[in-house]
Scaffold this active site. Structure first.
Site, mmCIF file in Angstrom:
data_model
loop_
_atom_site.group_PDB
_atom_site.id
_atom_site.type_symbol
_atom_site.label_atom_id
_atom_site.label_comp_id
_atom_site.label_asym_id
_atom_site.label_seq_id
_atom_site.Cartn_x
_atom_site.Cartn_y
_atom_site.Cartn_z
ATOM 1 N N ASP A 77 0.912 -1.423 -0.097
ATOM 2 C CA ASP A 77 -0.146 0.022 -0.047
ATOM 3 C C ASP A 77 0.814 1.186 0.116
ATOM 4 O O ASP A 77 2.065 1.350 0.296
ATOM 5 C CB ASP A 77 -0.976 -0.071 1.186
ATOM 6 C CG ASP A 77 -0.193 -0.216 2.678
ATOM 7 O OD1 ASP A 77 1.081 0.157 2.491
ATOM 8 O OD2 ASP A 77 -0.833 -1.057 3.278
ATOM 9 N N ASP A 79 1.321 5.362 1.731
ATOM 10 C CA ASP A 79 0.898 6.199 2.739
ATOM 11 C C ASP A 79 1.411 7.736 2.320
ATOM 12 O O ASP A 79 2.450 7.775 1.468
ATOM 13 C CB ASP A 79 1.536 5.893 3.966
ATOM 14 C CG ASP A 79 0.978 4.698 4.413
ATOM 15 O OD1 ASP A 79 0.008 4.394 3.918
ATOM 16 O OD2 ASP A 79 1.624 4.080 5.379
ATOM 17 N N ASP A 161 8.540 5.293 14.024
ATOM 18 C CA ASP A 161 9.119 4.249 14.767
ATOM 19 C C ASP A 161 10.425 3.790 14.266
ATOM 20 O O ASP A 161 11.457 3.933 15.044
ATOM 21 C CB ASP A 161 8.473 2.877 14.574
ATOM 22 C CG ASP A 161 7.974 2.463 13.186
ATOM 23 O OD1 ASP A 161 8.337 2.885 12.246
ATOM 24 O OD2 ASP A 161 6.849 1.583 13.194
#
EC number: 2.7.7.19
Length: 466
Positions: A77, A79, A161
């Site tokens: 996907d 983002d 992260d």
């Protein structure tokens, strides 16, 4: 006195305050300095970025898709990160909707493809900033419960992260902006947490699982400082909602690297918080339990590589099975018949597991049916064999029987018998049933096997869920 108490309580929370990151100019890689090309990016992601830029906002393709393309992998996907707030993004796209509470996002729909758009987020404010605290909150262990504090591009990069997930690609200029040396870590195949590892894991303990998942998926190593606190903080996963842990468990084991993931979970003491009963069974009988689980995960990986379907029901049945026989024997010792003992033990183990990972009923029901078949498959006299063969769970149950045998479990040749029975004609099947009376099943099955007949292996079923 109230002021003194407030200062005292704040002192207890000091270890949870974020260590400020030094401000640095990002490394900017031109199109000549990296291997990513604009035409490799989803055209819908590019159109979202360009439209936001034309409206006067900063916008970039970001995260795992940039990482995967640099590694010549296919992103699942795309983002986008932007300076626009969710409401401003929604105003630009009629095909968009705002979702989420813990993390407010916008999904822009293009048929089946969804481009996820997130506003640049900032590090969490100090606890005495009451206005900002309305947008962000933590629990007593430091875990973030709500995170809608918006910031700059650099703020956003520092609060992600891992360094390999903090790369920003501008399809207009074809540049990559790298605030955290993520490209360096990709080249050195390292999973490195951004910021202080202990605090970042406390903010969201699921990051420990993500570190393992990325290490397994990408064949990277977890950087030493990022790996060091994991075992000590593993118990923080107990505070994560069971529904979220179920989703994370699927990502861990259904990404095509389940066997490697399992080894890393064991290495970092993360398997027991996810599967406490199975972890205890591994300690009691490491050879049998470890072999069964590893064989099941290897078969899962193979099916995914071959493009075959896999079902979480079969996967969870295998992960939890090592804990089941001891429970069944305990109930049988109390005088309960085998099948009721199996059913009650299965109910208890699944209930306990659902407290950790909220497995939906659409998976727990077939799990129990697969386990139930293990008690029914030895009962073949009369018409039972034909009735079992017609059972919709027969193939999954038979597959599971072969999995147990592959781990060294002694079944008296039951797997061979059922392999022969499926391939035999009606006359041969009647003889096989008659041959069960007073004969050793293993010897009878061995005599009946024909030359060149291939024994099926666990995972051969077209779909274990069928």
């Amino acid at each position: 006195m109230p002021l003194m108490l407030k200062k005292l309580f704040q002192s207890f929370r000091l270890p949870l305050r974020r260590i400020p990151h030094p401000r640095r100019t990002p490394e900017i890689l031109s199109s000549r300095q990296h291997s990513l090309h604009r035409n490799e990016i989803s055209r819908h992601a590019v159109s979202v970025v360009e439209r936001l830029q034309q409206a006067g906002y900063e916008a970039y393709v970001v995260g795992g898709c940039v990482r995967d393309l640099l590694l010549q992998l296919n992103p699942k996907d795309y983002d986008v990160a932007t300076s626009a707030t969710p409401e401003q993004v929604r105003a630009e796209f009629r095909n968009a909707r705002v979702i989420g509470r813990r993390f407010k996002l916008v999904h822009v729909h293009f048929g089946r493809e969804i481009i996820e758009v997130a506003t640049f987020r900032a590090n969490h404010p100090e606890e005495d900033d009451e206005d900002a605290s309305q947008l962000a909150s933590r629990n007593e262990s430091g875990r973030i419960l709500r995170d809608n504090v918006y910031g700059t591009l650099e703020d956003d990069a520092q609060r992600r992260d891992f360094t390999i997930n903090a790369l920003y690609y501008d399809p207009t200029s074809e540049r990559i902006l790298d605030h955290t040396r993520g490209v360096h870590d990709i080249r050195n195949r390292l999973i490195r947490l951004i910021g202080d590892p202990e605090q970042r894991y406390q903010e969201d303990p699921v990051r420990m699982l993500r570190a393992v998942r990325f290490a397994a998926k990408l064949d990277f190593e977890i950087e030493r400082h990022s790996a060091e606190p994991i075992a000590d903080l593993a118990e923080l996963l107990d505070g994560i909602p069971s529904a979220r842990l179920f989703d994370e468990t699927l990502k861990l084991f259904l990404g095509g690297k389940a066997e490697r993931t399992f080894e890393l979970l064991l290495e970092y003491d993360l398997f027991a918080p996810l599967f406490p009963a199975s972890a205890a069974a591994l300690e009691r009988n490491p050879e049998y339990a470890g072999t069964l689980i590893r064989n099941a995960l290897a078969n899962t990986d193979l099916r995914i590589q071959q493009g075959k379907p896999v079902t979480p029901a079969f996967l969870f049945a295998a992960l939890l099975w090592p804990a089941l026989p001891a429970r069944v024997l305990e109930l049988q010792d109390r005088g309960m018949p085998p099948i009721p003992a199996m059913q009650e033990a299965a109910h208890d183990i699944i209930w306990e597991q659902c407290q950790r990972t909220a497995i939906p009923k659409r998976f727990t029901i077939p799990m129990r049916e697969i386990w139930d078949m293990q008690e029914r498959l030895p009962r073949r006299q009369g018409r039972r064999a034909d009735q079992l063969l017609e059972n919709p769970r027969f193939r999954a149950g038979y597959d599971f029987l072969l999995l147990r045998e592959s781990a060294g479990e002694k079944t008296g040749g039951l797997g061979d018998w059922w392999t022969d029975y499926q391939e035999a004609n009606d006359s041969e099947r009647r003889n096989m049933i008659r041959g069960l009376s007073g004969k050793d099943d293993a010897g009878a099955a061995k005599k009946r096997r024909r030359g060149g007949r291939r024994r099926r292996t666990p995972g051969d079923a077209a779909n274990p869920a069928d």
